[in-house]
Design a protein around this motif. Structure first.
Motif, PDB file in Angstrom:
ATOM      1  N   LEU A   1       4.015  -0.244 -11.443  1.00 46.99           N
ATOM      2  CA  LEU A   1       3.247  -0.184 -10.015  1.00 46.99           C
ATOM      3  C   LEU A   1       2.283  -1.778 -10.217  1.00 46.99           C
ATOM      4  CD1 LEU A   1       1.109   1.352  -8.751  1.00 46.99           C
ATOM      5  CD2 LEU A   1       0.230   2.058 -10.320  1.00 46.99           C
ATOM      6  N   GLY A   2       1.032  -1.708 -11.482  1.00 51.48           N
ATOM      7  CA  GLY A   2       0.800  -3.440 -11.743  1.00 51.48           C
ATOM      8  C   GLY A   2       1.099  -4.143 -10.844  1.00 51.48           C
ATOM      9  N   GLU A   3       2.826  -4.836 -10.059  1.00 49.41           N
ATOM     10  CA  GLU A   3       3.146  -5.677  -9.493  1.00 49.41           C
ATOM     11  C   GLU A   3       2.115  -5.378  -8.218  1.00 49.41           C
ATOM     12  OE1 GLU A   3       6.902  -7.173  -7.246  1.00 49.41           O
ATOM     13  OE2 GLU A   3       7.138  -6.771  -8.942  1.00 49.41           O
ATOM     14  N   PHE A   4       2.117  -4.230  -8.121  1.00 48.49           N
ATOM     15  CA  PHE A   4       1.875  -3.822  -6.174  1.00 48.49           C
ATOM     16  C   PHE A   4       0.499  -3.812  -6.184  1.00 48.49           C
ATOM     17  CE2 PHE A   4       6.541  -2.952  -7.678  1.00 48.49           C
ATOM     18  CZ  PHE A   4       7.003  -3.972  -5.799  1.00 48.49           C
ATOM     19  N   TYR A   5      -0.148  -3.464  -7.117  1.00 44.26           N
ATOM     20  CA  TYR A   5      -1.561  -3.961  -6.936  1.00 44.26           C
ATOM     21  C   TYR A   5      -1.958  -5.277  -7.035  1.00 44.26           C
ATOM     22  CZ  TYR A   5      -3.626   0.899  -8.517  1.00 44.26           C
ATOM     23  OH  TYR A   5      -3.563   2.460  -8.066  1.00 44.26           O
ATOM     24  N   LEU A   6      -1.498  -6.551  -7.084  1.00 44.20           N
ATOM     25  CA  LEU A   6      -1.754  -8.065  -7.801  1.00 44.20           C
ATOM     26  C   LEU A   6      -1.183  -7.918  -6.293  1.00 44.20           C
ATOM     27  CD1 LEU A   6      -0.429  -8.948 -11.107  1.00 44.20           C
ATOM     28  CD2 LEU A   6      -3.242  -8.305  -9.477  1.00 44.20           C
TER      29      LEU A   6
ATOM     30  N   GLN B   1       0.860  -1.390  -0.141  1.00 43.61           N
ATOM     31  CA  GLN B   1       0.581   0.171  -0.002  1.00 43.61           C
ATOM     32  C   GLN B   1       0.977   1.042   0.074  1.00 43.61           C
ATOM     33  OE1 GLN B   1      -4.172   0.731   2.038  1.00 43.61           O
ATOM     34  NE2 GLN B   1      -2.491   1.023   3.271  1.00 43.61           N
ATOM     35  N   ASP B   2       1.779   1.331   0.579  1.00 46.86           N
ATOM     36  CA  ASP B   2       2.902   2.130   0.645  1.00 46.86           C
ATOM     37  C   ASP B   2       3.823   2.418  -0.535  1.00 46.86           C
ATOM     38  OD1 ASP B   2       2.537   2.552   3.261  1.00 46.86           O
ATOM     39  OD2 ASP B   2       4.371   1.846   3.969  1.00 46.86           O
ATOM     40  N   VAL B   3       3.901   1.383  -1.581  1.00 45.91           N
ATOM     41  CA  VAL B   3       3.690   1.784  -3.196  1.00 45.91           C
ATOM     42  C   VAL B   3       3.043   2.731  -3.456  1.00 45.91           C
ATOM     43  CG1 VAL B   3       5.342   0.146  -5.008  1.00 45.91           C
ATOM     44  CG2 VAL B   3       5.518  -0.546  -2.515  1.00 45.91           C
ATOM     45  N   ILE B   4       1.646   1.918  -3.284  1.00 44.91           N
ATOM     46  CA  ILE B   4       1.146   2.831  -4.001  1.00 44.91           C
ATOM     47  C   ILE B   4       0.482   3.875  -4.558  1.00 44.91           C
ATOM     48  CG2 ILE B   4      -2.172   2.077  -4.525  1.00 44.91           C
ATOM     49  CD1 ILE B   4      -1.731  -0.516  -4.064  1.00 44.91           C
ATOM     50  N   ASP B   5       0.570   3.992  -3.461  1.00 45.50           N
ATOM     51  CA  ASP B   5       0.611   5.767  -2.680  1.00 45.50           C
ATOM     52  C   ASP B   5       1.660   6.627  -3.043  1.00 45.50           C
ATOM     53  OD1 ASP B   5      -1.928   5.381  -0.606  1.00 45.50           O
ATOM     54  OD2 ASP B   5      -0.773   4.914   0.893  1.00 45.50           O
TER      55      ASP B   5
ATOM     56  N   VAL C   1       1.183   5.718 -12.561  1.00 48.34           N
ATOM     57  CA  VAL C   1       0.440   5.386 -13.054  1.00 48.34           C
ATOM     58  C   VAL C   1       0.345   3.813 -13.870  1.00 48.34           C
ATOM     59  CG1 VAL C   1      -0.739   7.956 -12.816  1.00 48.34           C
ATOM     60  CG2 VAL C   1      -0.269   7.514 -15.288  1.00 48.34           C
ATOM     61  N   LEU C   2      -0.782   3.151 -14.283  1.00 51.76           N
ATOM     62  CA  LEU C   2      -1.059   2.264 -15.012  1.00 51.76           C
ATOM     63  C   LEU C   2      -1.436   2.862 -16.514  1.00 51.76           C
ATOM     64  CD1 LEU C   2      -3.625  -0.472 -12.884  1.00 51.76           C
ATOM     65  CD2 LEU C   2      -0.231  -0.543 -13.744  1.00 51.76           C
ATOM     66  N   GLY C   3      -0.743   2.347 -17.117  1.00 50.26           N
ATOM     67  CA  GLY C   3      -0.798   3.232 -18.475  1.00 50.26           C
ATOM     68  C   GLY C   3      -0.623   2.053 -19.489  1.00 50.26           C
ATOM     69  N   LYS C   4      -0.904   2.286 -20.173  1.00 52.81           N
ATOM     70  CA  LYS C   4      -0.706   1.042 -21.558  1.00 52.81           C
ATOM     71  C   LYS C   4      -0.045  -0.123 -21.541  1.00 52.81           C
ATOM     72  CE  LYS C   4      -1.009   2.020 -26.190  1.00 52.81           C
ATOM     73  NZ  LYS C   4      -0.750   2.210 -27.503  1.00 52.81           N
ATOM     74  N   TYR C   5      -0.937  -1.529 -21.743  1.00 52.98           N
ATOM     75  CA  TYR C   5      -0.357  -3.292 -21.088  1.00 52.98           C
ATOM     76  C   TYR C   5       1.038  -2.619 -22.156  1.00 52.98           C
ATOM     77  CZ  TYR C   5       0.472  -7.976 -20.259  1.00 52.98           C
ATOM     78  OH  TYR C   5       1.425  -8.952 -19.855  1.00 52.98           O
TER      79      TYR C   5
ATOM     80  N   ALA D   1       7.648   4.206 -19.863  1.00 52.88           N
ATOM     81  CA  ALA D   1       6.568   3.876 -19.545  1.00 52.88           C
ATOM     82  C   ALA D   1       5.983   4.388 -17.980  1.00 52.88           C
ATOM     83  CB  ALA D   1       6.391   2.147 -20.111  1.00 52.88           C
ATOM     84  N   ALA D   2       4.598   4.661 -17.536  1.00 50.81           N
ATOM     85  CA  ALA D   2       4.023   5.749 -16.937  1.00 50.81           C
ATOM     86  C   ALA D   2       4.091   5.026 -15.731  1.00 50.81           C
ATOM     87  CB  ALA D   2       2.819   5.102 -17.368  1.00 50.81           C
ATOM     88  N   GLU D   3       4.191   3.696 -15.408  1.00 51.69           N
ATOM     89  CA  GLU D   3       4.075   2.495 -14.326  1.00 51.69           C
ATOM     90  C   GLU D   3       5.414   2.178 -14.128  1.00 51.69           C
ATOM     91  OE1 GLU D   3       2.348  -1.295 -14.339  1.00 51.69           O
ATOM     92  OE2 GLU D   3       1.738  -1.002 -16.010  1.00 51.69           O
ATOM     93  N   VAL D   4       6.433   2.486 -14.289  1.00 48.70           N
ATOM     94  CA  VAL D   4       7.360   2.050 -14.151  1.00 48.70           C
ATOM     95  C   VAL D   4       8.110   2.498 -12.583  1.00 48.70           C
ATOM     96  CG1 VAL D   4      10.268   2.243 -15.130  1.00 48.70           C
ATOM     97  CG2 VAL D   4       8.310   1.478 -16.102  1.00 48.70           C
ATOM     98  N   ILE D   5       9.099   2.363 -11.608  1.00 47.75           N
ATOM     99  CA  ILE D   5       9.319   2.591 -10.635  1.00 47.75           C
ATOM    100  C   ILE D   5      10.538   2.200 -10.961  1.00 47.75           C
ATOM    101  CG2 ILE D   5       9.398   2.257  -8.000  1.00 47.75           C
ATOM    102  CD1 ILE D   5       6.589   0.770  -8.181  1.00 47.75           C
ATOM    103  N   PHE D   6      11.554   1.393 -11.723  1.00 47.80           N
ATOM    104  CA  PHE D   6      12.689   1.149 -12.070  1.00 47.80           C
ATOM    105  C   PHE D   6      13.065   0.341 -12.979  1.00 47.80           C
ATOM    106  CE2 PHE D   6      17.268  -1.095 -11.240  1.00 47.80           C
ATOM    107  CZ  PHE D   6      17.754   0.070 -10.941  1.00 47.80           C
ATOM    108  N   ALA D   7      13.721   0.225 -14.075  1.00 46.31           N
ATOM    109  CA  ALA D   7      13.472  -0.105 -14.629  1.00 46.31           C
ATOM    110  C   ALA D   7      15.969   0.066 -14.663  1.00 46.31           C
ATOM    111  CB  ALA D   7      13.236   0.696 -16.193  1.00 46.31           C
TER     112      ALA D   7
END
Length: 557
Positions: free
Chosen positions: A415-420, A257-261, A269-273, A284-290
């Protein structure tokens, strides 16, 4: 374990390039510590080399996707098949032990670079900016070390642990530290460094490399929060939490939840897959680290369909994975046309019979028996499918008109991983997919639906009132689909202790006289033994260190 005290190979990288906006690694040479840490550039190069120990699993002939039920390796001589054919042993350990080289380099840096002020360089024009970066390095490398230990504990469970520079004799007598203690260390290090790292490297005060072309590929605050949350999820999972301690699941949910916040606060934010791969996927819009891999066409050579010049088929998605993609209408697939109407992520991820893939292929794919890209051609897809995800369809690998390599980056955290992760943890903690509390703002079902309704996917939401058993079943399918070929499936089935996969499904396609097709599911047996939940410690390490014990079941008799 070779944690020697001083003779560390120094691979010095040039400073992070503003012109191409990436971190480069270039081979330098061996120098002693006085030489390395007397110059900003060489010191930066030492730190940048530590980044080179970060992992990535871009599709290759050794990808872990083909070491589980996600894909099957078409190249029959690939060593990745050892994971599933019974040839995995302590003498053939698929060793992750090399990660200790990265840990050794971190420990060395933290000792030798402590309290440096580069006094002799104080009159250089960019001295303050260089010192700003140098003072941040200690937090960067501590986070990298925590990530390296996460990779080790994920693979081996209890492992040797040190934050010191050991002599060879000390290294070869060290005992294993419990996984629980190492998880404690990872989480505490993430807490310690998070506030010391920037959210972004753009427009950092006093940093000459910031601005329109900031340093990229460096760990940031989000990376620390993400590693903490992922480590907590693994710690709470059955492999490491046999007693089912609910408090560990609560912590995992809070940290996700901290990551999502954090993402919400910082425009992640979640963008195009499909933005998750391609030349600019690191943006990409949801990347935290690449992890910036660089210009290459190896994934395309390894995975483009057989029948094309220079292509090798590689990681072929299984029918097991295809079956995880639901129908948009909630029904069952048409046996005569099994690919229409599925979750849109299916066609984004997987190439099937009749698809035009890749761009340089002049013909639609023929994966049926006797087709241009099917059996009995050597190394043709054994499953009926080829891979799209993480491949650049615009690359031409033919000898005559090849386009050459293009930039590839491996997304370590998004981000997608952390919603899951949040959905899993809060479901396991509260025992319900429908419950929200003052502490947890989303239900598990709502978190999964964030993924299902992302841009370009728009799958029907999981319904209200879903039972716990049905939610867990569909959650695992959703995770398999959303995170396909991103390096999660191999580890998920282990941390869940659901590794008893003894076969994978394939699709055998036959072309009929009226140009229609018949589809028949078949299976391929796989070897599984419960000892495979953890890797074997290399026998060579066991022989060197009498205090190092082997993981159960891997002992050489």
């Amino acid at each position: 374990m070779k944690l020697r005290n001083i003779y560390i190979g120094i691979i010095c990288a040039v400073s992070l390039s503003a012109c191409n906006d990436k971190m480069d690694y270039h081979e330098y040479t061996n120098y002693d510590n006085t030489h390395v840490f007397s110059d900003f550039g060489r010191t930066a190069g030492f730190v940048n080399n530590i980044y080179s120990y970060l992992d990535y699993d871009l599709p290759s002939i050794n990808s872990l996707a083909s070491a589980c039920d996600e894909a099957e390796m078409a190249v029959t001589w690939s060593s990745v098949l050892d994971y599933t054919n019974g040839n995995w042993t302590a003498m053939n350990p698929k060793s992750q032990w090399g990660i200790y080289s990265g840990i050794r380099a971190v420990n060395y840096f933290l000792k030798e670079a402590k309290d440096l002020d580069f006094y002799d360089l104080r009159f250089t024009q960019d001295y303050q900016a260089q010192m700003t970066r140098f003072n941040r390095y200690q937090y960067e490398v501590r986070l990298l070390r925590a990530y390296f230990y996460f990779r080790l504990v994920r693979a081996y469970g209890d492992v040797p642990f040190t934050t010191e520079i050991l002599t060879e004799a000390e290294a070869n007598s060290i005992k294993r530290t419990s996984a629980s203690e190492i998880f404690d260390f990872i989480i505490s290090e993430c807490d310690a460094v998070a506030s010391e790292l920037p959210v972004s490297y753009k427009n950092l005060e006093g940093d000459a490399a910031s601005g329109d072309n900031p340093e990229t590929g460096r760990v940031n605050r989000g990376t620390a929060l993400a590693l903490k949350a992922r480590a907590a999820l693994y710690r709470a999972s059955k492999l490491f939490n046999e007693s089912g301690d609910k408090e560990l699941w609560r912590q995992a949910a809070l940290f996700s939840q901290d990551v999502i916040d954090y993402c919400m606060e910082n425009g992640i934010v979640l963008g195009k897959y499909t933005d998750l791969w391609g030349t600019n996927n690191y943006q990409a819009a949801e990347v935290i680290f690449a992890r910036r891999v660089g210009d290459t066409s190896s994934p395309e050579y390894d995975n483009f369909p057989i029948g094309m010049e220079n292509a090798n088929s590689g990681n072929c998605p299984t029918q097991t994975l295809v079956d995880a993609y639901e129908m948009k209408n909630g029904g069952e697939p048409d046996p005569a046309n099994p690919y229409e109407g599925r979750d849109p992520r299916f066609k984004m991820t997987i190439a099937c019979n009749g698809d035009k893939w890749p761009d340089s292929n002049p013909n639609p794919l023929e994966t049926y028996i006797g087709g241009r890209n099917g059996a009995p051609i050597s190394y043709a897809t054994p499953t009926g499918y080829y891979l799209k995800k993480y491949l650049d369809g615009s690359i031409d690998i033919s000898a005559g008109s090849g386009t050459g390599g293009k930039r590839h980056s491996w997304i370590t955290f998004r981000l997608g991983e952390f919603y899951l992760n949040y959905a899993e943890a809060v479901f396991q903690y509260l025992g319900s997919a429908e419950m929200a509390t003052d502490e947890f703002f989303l239900t598990a079902r709502d978190a999964v639906n964030k993924i299902r309704t992302r841009t370009g996917v728009n799958m029907p939401v999981l319904p209200k009132g879903i039972s716990g058993d049905e939610f867990w079943k569909r959650y695992k399918r959703e995770r398999m689909v959303e995170l396909a070929f991103e390096g999660h499936r191999f580890w998920d089935i282990r941390r869940w202790k659901e590794g008893g996969v003894t076969s994978i499904a394939r699709m055998e396609i036959t072309k009929l006289g009226d140009d229609s097709f018949a589809y028949k599911k078949t299976t391929k047996p796989l070897t599984w033994d419960d000892r495979m939940y953890f890797y074997p410690i290399p026998d060579s390490e066991i022989r060197k260190n009498k205090n190092l014990t082997q993981n159960p079941g891997w002992e050489i008799k």
